[in-house]
Design a protein around this motif. Structure first.
Motif, mmCIF file in Angstrom:
data_model
loop_
_atom_site.group_PDB
_atom_site.id
_atom_site.type_symbol
_atom_site.label_atom_id
_atom_site.label_comp_id
_atom_site.label_asym_id
_atom_site.label_seq_id
_atom_site.Cartn_x
_atom_site.Cartn_y
_atom_site.Cartn_z
ATOM 1 N N THR A 189 0.844 -1.194 0.000
ATOM 2 C CA THR A 189 0.000 0.000 0.000
ATOM 3 C C THR A 189 0.878 1.242 0.000
ATOM 4 O OG1 THR A 189 -0.090 0.131 2.413
ATOM 5 C CG2 THR A 189 -1.779 -1.221 1.325
ATOM 6 N N LEU A 190 0.279 2.377 -0.336
ATOM 7 C CA LEU A 190 1.010 3.636 -0.303
ATOM 8 C C LEU A 190 1.464 3.973 1.109
ATOM 9 C CD1 LEU A 190 -1.209 5.810 -2.690
ATOM 10 C CD2 LEU A 190 0.956 4.706 -3.232
ATOM 11 N N GLU A 191 0.586 3.697 2.095
ATOM 12 C CA GLU A 191 0.923 4.000 3.486
ATOM 13 C C GLU A 191 2.116 3.182 3.950
ATOM 14 O OE1 GLU A 191 -2.024 3.288 2.327
ATOM 15 O OE2 GLU A 191 -3.192 5.126 2.627
ATOM 16 N N TYR A 192 2.118 1.878 3.606
ATOM 17 C CA TYR A 192 3.227 1.022 4.009
ATOM 18 C C TYR A 192 4.535 1.506 3.379
ATOM 19 C CZ TYR A 192 6.467 -2.893 3.871
ATOM 20 O OH TYR A 192 7.594 -3.661 3.963
ATOM 21 N N GLN A 248 14.689 8.744 4.684
ATOM 22 C CA GLN A 248 14.257 9.702 3.665
ATOM 23 C C GLN A 248 12.821 9.366 3.284
ATOM 24 O OE1 GLN A 248 15.956 12.351 2.141
ATOM 25 N NE2 GLN A 248 14.013 12.822 1.148
ATOM 26 N N ARG A 249 11.847 10.008 3.968
ATOM 27 C CA ARG A 249 10.444 9.674 3.739
ATOM 28 C C ARG A 249 9.985 10.200 2.381
ATOM 29 N NH1 ARG A 249 5.347 11.741 4.094
ATOM 30 N NH2 ARG A 249 6.168 13.829 4.494
ATOM 31 N N LEU A 250 9.305 9.316 1.628
ATOM 32 C CA LEU A 250 8.664 9.720 0.386
ATOM 33 C C LEU A 250 7.173 9.854 0.627
ATOM 34 C CD1 LEU A 250 10.419 7.432 -2.276
ATOM 35 C CD2 LEU A 250 11.059 9.721 -1.531
ATOM 36 N N SER A 251 6.592 10.910 0.144
ATOM 37 C CA SER A 251 5.158 11.115 0.343
ATOM 38 C C SER A 251 4.356 10.132 -0.496
ATOM 39 C CB SER A 251 4.766 12.546 -0.034
ATOM 40 O OG SER A 251 4.908 12.739 -1.433
ATOM 41 N N ALA A 309 16.793 6.808 -5.405
ATOM 42 C CA ALA A 309 17.566 5.916 -4.539
ATOM 43 C C ALA A 309 16.666 5.186 -3.555
ATOM 44 C CB ALA A 309 18.627 6.726 -3.794
ATOM 45 N N GLN A 310 15.682 5.880 -2.975
ATOM 46 C CA GLN A 310 14.791 5.239 -2.009
ATOM 47 C C GLN A 310 13.913 4.181 -2.675
ATOM 48 O OE1 GLN A 310 15.790 5.328 0.946
ATOM 49 N NE2 GLN A 310 14.150 6.379 2.044
#
Length: 687
Positions: A25-28, A38-41, A62-63
């Motif tokens: 999921t997007l949330e996971y 490095q959080r991706l939205s 990279a993430q």
């Protein structure tokens, strides 16, 4: 910023991982990237998943690469993704490097199979199979010692799923190359080499070396022989356009029961097209009966009718073609998730009706195509412009302006607009693909004296792009030019037939070249007359006018409507310069649209635009000049007053050859068997 290639590969593998892993999921994903520092939205991840990003930041790339590596358990490495696909899987005995893994797509140039065949698998089938084989591969590589036969089986089947299911040819080729490292006998190695040869054909690389090696390893194996004939048939059709050889090889391959089902249908599609191009209607009827008798599922039957409609249209049997098209559309209308295939068939139906001159059913089909799939917008608007020619409507000026405005808006947006193979085009090539649809619209506006209505917005769009700046989109003011007076005796020229039925006639300096309607510049196999001109030359020729060509096309349409698609009509052609085997420059008239002149350069089969212009219905003078390190292309209505349409920088040699060539108009291919191109006042000055 990550490159466009790297971004595309990361997005492709992220989508593949998402399809294979239903729990993601997007949330996971957002939480996972946050734990990595490095959080991706969710919005960034969603844009990557939905293909709405062309370049991503280095940190984002990279993430996502680390995320894919982690969730494929290292099978797809972050180094591979961030390196743009230049490395591939770690095969246990060391990394397999140097494999050209281009961004996967369903529209590979030269694939010859961009539409679905009855052999194609539903998406959920191949996605599930890929997931199952990947899980087995992870387990097999985790055991010690590894079982090479099992790894061979898994890598080959993963390649098969990417080849026939996902149609991601470069990825399939990488799996096959890895599988080769585990072969221990001649037969499996030969079959893998055959598969790699097919992948190379799809991706534009040479196939023959792999086929030759495969046959030498297993000369008496019927399956290898069938693969060899089948792949060579595809190469013969797409690259060489030698349709007699295609038919011979395809029939040989299809007789072999060992030929796998997927390749069987792919070769059958090429066979039907080749039979249509060469107008072998009796053989086509026989293949049609066998094909329709061998499939029963509605989706397969619909695709079969589409294949037959295309083949019969090429053969000039337009009424049979329309019958199969109608059957295909009826079947597609009963199926789910077939909008793109249905839209493609509506567009094809519209083009067939236009060839017959039946404007109103043509427009209805083209409107349905526009409603069902935006991929075909530019092509469909171009065909709608053609429909104006047949019935100058009472409100023609108003109707034409509205239609051309729609075409202009679409083309102006083409920098980001999708067209087939767009992943492999730069902005210049992508917009050129759109601009080649201008001829029909320009004829409308030329009729009403409104040419500037088209010129201004498109020139503004071209000037706003660095890649497009300097290209000639519309013929400028004529310039005075010295009239050429000398020529070489035609006895010193060389005739290149380029295929069956081509011939030429010379009468008092007037040259008429007769050609089959399917010969063209794509493989530089059009019929032509050439002479050695060296590095400094000027060649000029006058070609017949568009007015007579339009009248000939109308006559052929009337005959085709009555079921007689034979006879001869005026075609297009121009001046062609060749330098070696793989470089050519040409200026051609009346090929895309009567009255339109197009200039282009081709290197290794790939086109590069040089310029274009529209000149109305009068006879045209075409001219090409070589100046040692550049070539200039000109056209106009007078031998002494010509407009420059393009310039190419290229080092010419003493072996440079130049001459006149013939090529049928796009409108003639389904309504007559032969086209003739008439040149006079052919002049050459050398040195």
């Amino acid at each position: 910023m990550a490159s466009q290639r790297t971004t595309h590969i990361i997005c492709q593998h992220l989508r593949q991982l998402w399809n294979d892993g239903p729990g993601l999921t997007l949330e996971y994903t957002e939480r996972w990237t946050a734990r990595q520092g490095q959080r991706l939205s969710r919005q960034s991840i969603s844009r990557a998943l939905n293909g709405r990003v062309t370049r991503m930041r280095d940190a984002t790339a990279a993430q996502l690469a680390k995320f894919i590596e982690c969730h494929t358990r290292g099978v797809i490495s972050s180094e591979f993704l961030l390196g743009g696909g230049n490395d591939w899987l770690n095969a246990g005995n060391g990394a397999i490097t140097g494999i050209d893994v281009r961004p996967p797509t369903r529209h590979q140039p030269g694939a010859g199979n961009s539409r679905q065949t009855p052999a194609s698998k539903p998406a959920e089938t191949w996605q599930m199979s890929i997931q199952t084989h990947l899980e087995s591969l992870w387990q097999a590589r985790g055991t010690s010692p590894c079982n090479p036969d099992l790894l061979l089986f898994l890598y080959q089947h993963l390649g098969d799923e990417h080849l026939w299911g996902a149609q991601e040819y470069a990825i399939a080729g990488a799996y096959y190359e890895t599988a080769l490292t585990y072969t221990r006998s001649a037969r499996p190695r030969s079959l893998l080499l055959c598969r790699i040869a097919l992948v190379n054909h799809f991706t534009g690389h040479p196939s023959q070396p792999h086929l030759d090696k495969a046959v030498s390893l297993a000369p008496d194996d019927p399956e290898v022989t069938a693969w060899d004939s089948g792949v060579r048939a595809l190469v013969s059709y797409v690259q060489d356009q030698d349709f007699d050889q295609t038919i011979q090889l395809a029939e040989r391959a299809l007789k072999e029961p060992a030929l796998i089902r997927e390749l069987h249908f792919l070769v059958l599609r090429m066979l039907l097209k080749a039979l249509g191009k060469t107008r072998r209607v009796t053989a086509l009827d026989r293949q049609a009966d066998m094909l329709l008798g061998s499939v029963s599922a509605p989706a397969d039957l619909a695709t079969a009718h589409e294949m037959l409609g295309t083949a019969y249209a090429a053969a000039g049997c337009v009424h049979k073609a329309l019958s199969h098209i109608r059957s295909g559309l009826e079947l597609y209308s009963t199926l789910e998730n077939q909008e793109s295939d249905q839209a493609h068939l509506h567009m094809f139906a519209g083009s067939v009706y236009l060839n017959l001159g039946d404007v109103y059913p043509a427009r209805e089909h083209l409107k349905q195509c526009l409603l069902q799939d935006e991929e075909y917008t530019i092509h469909t608007l171009g065909l709608l412009c053609k429909s104006w020619i047949h019935d100058h409507l009472p409100q023609g000026q108003h109707w034409a302006r509205r239609l051309v405005e729609s075409l202009v808006r679409t083309i102006v947006a083409a920098g980001a607009y999708y067209v087939p193979d767009a992943e492999y085009m730069n902005t210049q090539q992508r917009l050129w693909r759109c601009f080649t649809r201008l001829g029909a619209a320009e004829r409308i506006l030329h009729h009403y004296g409104l040419s500037s209505h088209l010129h201004r917005p498109l020139e503004a769009a071209a000037n706003a792009s660095e890649a497009l700046r300097g290209l000639v989109w519309f013929a400028g003011a004529p310039q005075e030019r010295a009239v050429l007076r000398d020529t070489l005796p035609f006895d010193d020229w060389t005739w290149h037939a380029g295929g069956p039925r081509a011939r030429f006639e010379i009468d008092a300096g007037r040259i008429t070249i007769h050609a089959a309607t399917y010969r063209g510049i794509v493989r530089m196999n059009m019929p032509r007359m050439t002479c050695v001109t060296g590095s400094r030359f000027a060649m000029q020729a006058r070609i017949h006018g568009a007015g007579q060509m339009v009248r000939d096309t109308l006559r052929c349409r009337q005959h085709a409507h009555a079921g007689v698609a034979d006879g001869t009509a005026l075609g297009g052609g121009g001046i062609l310069m060749t330098l070696g085997e793989r470089t050519a420059i040409r200026i051609s008239a009346h090929v895309l649209e009567p009255g339109e002149v197009v200039c282009e350069m081709r290197q290794h089969g790939q086109p590069r635009p040089l310029g274009r212009g529209f000149f109305g219905e009068e006879p045209l003078f075409l001219r090409m000049e070589g100046h040692g390190d550049r070539v200039q292309l000109l056209a106009g209505l007078s031998a002494a007053s010509l407009s420059v349409l393009g310039t190419a920088k290229v080092e010419l040699s003493d072996n440079t050859t130049t001459g006149i060539f013939a090529e049928a108009s796009m409108d003639l291919q389904a309504i007559t068997a032969e086209a003739e191109t008439v040149f006079d006042q052919v002049r050459v000055e050398i040195g």
